[in-house]
Design a protein around this motif. Structure first.
Motif, PDB file in Angstrom:
ATOM      1  N   TRP A 327       6.144  -5.924   4.983  1.00  0.00           N
ATOM      2  CA  TRP A 327       7.195  -5.337   5.816  1.00  0.00           C
ATOM      3  C   TRP A 327       6.945  -3.834   5.989  1.00  0.00           C
ATOM      4  O   TRP A 327       6.461  -3.163   5.069  1.00  0.00           O
ATOM      5  CB  TRP A 327       8.562  -5.543   5.148  1.00  0.00           C
ATOM      6  CG  TRP A 327       9.667  -4.690   5.718  1.00  0.00           C
ATOM      7  CD1 TRP A 327      10.416  -4.945   6.825  1.00  0.00           C
ATOM      8  CD2 TRP A 327      10.125  -3.434   5.202  1.00  0.00           C
ATOM      9  NE1 TRP A 327      11.323  -3.933   7.022  1.00  0.00           N
ATOM     10  CE2 TRP A 327      11.168  -2.999   6.045  1.00  0.00           C
ATOM     11  CE3 TRP A 327       9.754  -2.654   4.107  1.00  0.00           C
ATOM     12  CZ2 TRP A 327      11.851  -1.800   5.843  1.00  0.00           C
ATOM     13  CZ3 TRP A 327      10.429  -1.454   3.903  1.00  0.00           C
ATOM     14  CH2 TRP A 327      11.471  -1.043   4.759  1.00  0.00           C
ATOM     15  N   MET A 329       7.551  -0.379   9.179  1.00  0.00           N
ATOM     16  CA  MET A 329       8.094   0.085  10.457  1.00  0.00           C
ATOM     17  C   MET A 329       7.191   1.172  11.020  1.00  0.00           C
ATOM     18  O   MET A 329       6.477   1.839  10.264  1.00  0.00           O
ATOM     19  CB  MET A 329       9.455   0.761  10.272  1.00  0.00           C
ATOM     20  CG  MET A 329      10.483  -0.020   9.550  1.00  0.00           C
ATOM     21  SD  MET A 329      12.007   0.938   9.439  1.00  0.00           S
ATOM     22  CE  MET A 329      12.592   0.854  11.106  1.00  0.00           C
ATOM     23  N   GLU A 331       8.141   3.954  11.780  1.00  0.00           N
ATOM     24  CA  GLU A 331       8.575   5.172  11.071  1.00  0.00           C
ATOM     25  C   GLU A 331       7.984   5.272   9.666  1.00  0.00           C
ATOM     26  O   GLU A 331       8.167   6.261   8.986  1.00  0.00           O
ATOM     27  CB  GLU A 331      10.110   5.200  10.963  1.00  0.00           C
ATOM     28  CG  GLU A 331      10.823   5.574  12.252  1.00  0.00           C
ATOM     29  CD  GLU A 331      11.163   4.377  13.117  1.00  0.00           C
ATOM     30  OE1 GLU A 331      10.510   3.329  12.954  1.00  0.00           O
ATOM     31  OE2 GLU A 331      12.063   4.499  13.972  1.00  0.00           O
TER      32      GLU A 331
HETATM   33  P1  AMP Z   1       8.319  -1.698  14.309  1.00  0.00           P
HETATM   34  O1  AMP Z   1       8.675  -0.291  14.108  1.00  0.00           O
HETATM   35  O2  AMP Z   1       8.171  -2.081  15.749  1.00  0.00           O
HETATM   36  O3  AMP Z   1       7.116  -2.080  13.512  1.00  0.00           O
HETATM   37  O4  AMP Z   1       9.536  -2.579  13.782  1.00  0.00           O
HETATM   38  C1  AMP Z   1       9.996  -2.466  12.467  1.00  0.00           C
HETATM   39  C2  AMP Z   1      10.996  -3.552  12.190  1.00  0.00           C
HETATM   40  O5  AMP Z   1      10.377  -4.840  12.251  1.00  0.00           O
HETATM   41  C3  AMP Z   1      11.568  -3.504  10.798  1.00  0.00           C
HETATM   42  O6  AMP Z   1      12.602  -2.562  10.684  1.00  0.00           O
HETATM   43  C4  AMP Z   1      12.063  -4.933  10.617  1.00  0.00           C
HETATM   44  O7  AMP Z   1      13.308  -5.141  11.232  1.00  0.00           O
HETATM   45  C5  AMP Z   1      11.022  -5.731  11.361  1.00  0.00           C
HETATM   46  N1  AMP Z   1      10.027  -6.272  10.423  1.00  0.00           N
HETATM   47  C6  AMP Z   1       8.819  -5.803  10.109  1.00  0.00           C
HETATM   48  N2  AMP Z   1       8.200  -6.596   9.225  1.00  0.00           N
HETATM   49  C7  AMP Z   1       9.061  -7.601   8.934  1.00  0.00           C
HETATM   50  C8  AMP Z   1       9.038  -8.749   8.083  1.00  0.00           C
HETATM   51  N3  AMP Z   1       7.972  -9.047   7.343  1.00  0.00           N
HETATM   52  N4  AMP Z   1      10.123  -9.532   8.058  1.00  0.00           N
HETATM   53  C9  AMP Z   1      11.214  -9.265   8.796  1.00  0.00           C
HETATM   54  N5  AMP Z   1      11.296  -8.217   9.634  1.00  0.00           N
HETATM   55  C10 AMP Z   1      10.235  -7.391   9.706  1.00  0.00           C
END
Ligand code: AMP
Length: 546
Positions: A327, A329, A331
């Protein structure tokens, strides 16, 4: 008293210098937009990155000037990663799946001075160039003889002619490690995207963290396939981590269908791959339909959206490939947590182990996390209590580029934490489980229902290709969940069968009130479901019995 060790800036150029010196003949293989397979080595990469740096000098670009890319994963893109940042400019990777108006908006916001693009994106560049006055040089990532005569893009040059004419004699400059190295815009599902500006220091520390055994566990013996795009959070830092280890690197270019990815894996002895669940769904579909197996693949990192349990089980039980759920982001550069098990988990039953593997995992060193309630009070790590997830660390955003105000929340010691917008539980071993984006969580009768859990169960049904759970307004309960489902081609399942499939898997009150069959679920530019759009599509829908 200060320590007396050498003070050397952590710079991206040091990665390419290291790879050239210690892994000069390490291979970099790329499927090109042209359709063929290109091969060369870290030595070639380093030489051509220096040529890029000289070519940028030739344009008169100053330190910190932004150089944009709209490109697939490939060797030329990697040369720009090192040539642009290594020479002190800032690499701006643009997501080509954005709407042209949004692309123009971010080019202007970043004030890009040059923009390099793969030929597949020529139509996009033709649509936006007139609205991008800051761009002084447009570069097509192709051979000189592939440059179209009448592209309509003023002053367009071919990358090979431009870089080929530049000398490879270049000494990487030394500067403050806190200098900006690259910029990436968030997907911006609501409002305009926000700009995250990484530094050399944050990128280097993140690259170190990424290769650790309990993170992605990369070594010089690996053959690494980043399917996650280089335009989405620097392909999770893999181009940097690859140079740090000297592993073989295999780039898929634009061909992300199951067959192309599988063939590349088998032909290039790929041991490690990284991507979002939607791409892995296509890969698994191809492998299952053809009765194939993976002969070299050992581990795959899956993140970006929740990885359905059915996918983890298929990779592991049918093909012996370990899934590392992760997981992060934009950021966060993006790495936050990786789900690598501890010894005690290995003694668990397969079923119990799966409940751990489904979690997004534990923090890598460098990332600090906590969950809080609505009043800002820290919540216990008991694996049950959920709250808003906050993070801090040296590769986590402090403020947005040209942003207004700080996004951080101060704790009692005055330290700033970044609110992720995710809702999570954390267990006693530090394993975090995302239950929702805070805006997607379903509130029913004062209790929260995890939309991810509802989706995961639906996705485990053999007839279901994709599922999205959203809350619908309810006069008594506030909200009730419904699940929108896309069935697999040729498969059939009724609403009643699917609702019965939930029995015994979750509490009765959590079972969705309805199943709505749809042709497709709207997906955004980074492969995430757009639930706001789905809600729009279902405008006028009424819950059964209302
Ligand atoms: P981004 O900045 O586009 O990479 O999006 C980030 C968001 O994607 C995070 O805050 C989560 O809500 C979601 N996300 C990323 N990895 C996971 C994961 N393994 N499981 C669930 N949600 C995820």
């Amino acid at each position: 008293m200060l320590g007396l060790m050498q003070s050397q800036s952590l710079l991206i150029s040091s990665l390419i210098e290291f790879a050239e010196r210690h892994h000069g003949d390490g291979e970099i293989v790329s499927r090109r937009v042209e359709g063929d397979i290109h091969r060369y080595t870290y030595r070639d990469l380093a030489r051509r990155s220096r040529q890029v740096a000289n070519a940028l000098d030739g344009l008169g670009l100053q330190p910190s000037d932004r150089v944009a890319t709209i490109a697939w994963n490939g060797y030329r893109h990697m040369e720009l990663y090192f040539g642009v940042s290594g020479s002190g400019r800032v690499l701006h990777t643009i997501n080509p799946r954005l709407h042209p108006d949004q692309v123009a908006w971010i080019v202007n916001h970043a004030e890009d001075k040059a923009l390099c693009f793969d030929m597949s994106f020529l139509p996009l560049v033709q649509a936006v160039h007139a609205h991008c006055p800051t761009v002084k040089q447009w570069v097509a990532l192709c051979d000189a003889d592939k440059l179209p005569a009448n592209s309509g893009v003023p002053g367009l040059v071919s990358y090979e002619a431009w870089v080929g004419a530049a000398s490879s004699d270049y000494a990487w400059p030394d500067f403050d490690e806190n200098s900006a190295s690259s910029i990436c815009y968030t997907s911006g599902t609501t409002g305009n995207p926000k700009a995250v500006l990484y530094s050399h220091r944050s990128t280097l520390l993140h690259a170190y963290a990424g290769v650790m055994p309990d993170a992605m566990g990369l070594s010089a013996r690996d053959s690494v396939l980043p399917v996650v795009p280089m335009f989405h959070v620097n392909a999770w830092g893999l181009p940097y981590s690859a140079a740090l280890t000297g592993c073989k690197i295999v780039y898929p270019g634009p061909a992300l269908d199951g067959k192309s990815v599988y063939d590349l894996m088998e032909n290039e002895g790929v041991t490690f791959a990284a991507g979002v669940p939607t791409v892995w769904q296509m890969l698994l579909g191809h492998v299952q339909a053809g009765g194939l197996k993976f002969s070299t693949l050992k581990r795959t990192v899956i993140g970006g959206s929740a990885c359905p349990p059915a996918m983890i089980a298929a990779f592991q039980d049918q093909y012996g490939v370990e899934v590392l759920h992760a997981w992060g982001m934009t950021e966060m550069s993006p790495l936050g947590t990786v789900c690598t098990l501890k010894n005690k988990h290995l003694e668990m039953s397969a079923e119990d182990q799966m409940t751990i593997r489904l979690k997004q995992g534990r923090a890598v060193f460098g990332v600090d996390m906590k969950i809080i309630d609505g009043d800002g009070k820290e919540l216990p790590w008991d694996g049950k209590t959920y709250g808003d997830l906050l993070v801090k660390g040296p590769w986590i955003v402090g403020s947005y580029y040209k942003g207004s105000g700080s996004p951080l929340v101060a704790d009692e010691r005055g330290r700033g934490w970044f609110p992720t917008g995710d809702v999570a539980t954390i267990d006693a071993d530090g394993f975090m489980l995302i239950t929702d984006r805070s805006k997607d969580v379903i509130k029913s009768g004062g209790e929260w229902i995890s939309s991810i859990e509802i989706e995961n169960i639906a996705m485990a049904h053999p007839a279901v290709a994709m599922a999205a759970c959203i809350g619908m307004p309810h006069p008594k309960w506030d909200e009730r969940p419904i699940v929108a489902v896309v069935t697999k081609p040729g498969a059939d399942v009724s609403r009643e069968e699917l609702l019965a499939f939930y029995e015994g898997k979750i509490a009765k009150w959590q079972v969705p009130d309805d199943v709505v069959f749809v042709d497709a679920i709207p997906i955004g530019a980074t492969g995430k479901m757009l639930k706001a759009k789905l809600r729009e599509q279902l405008a006028g829908y009424k819950l059964p019995g209302l």
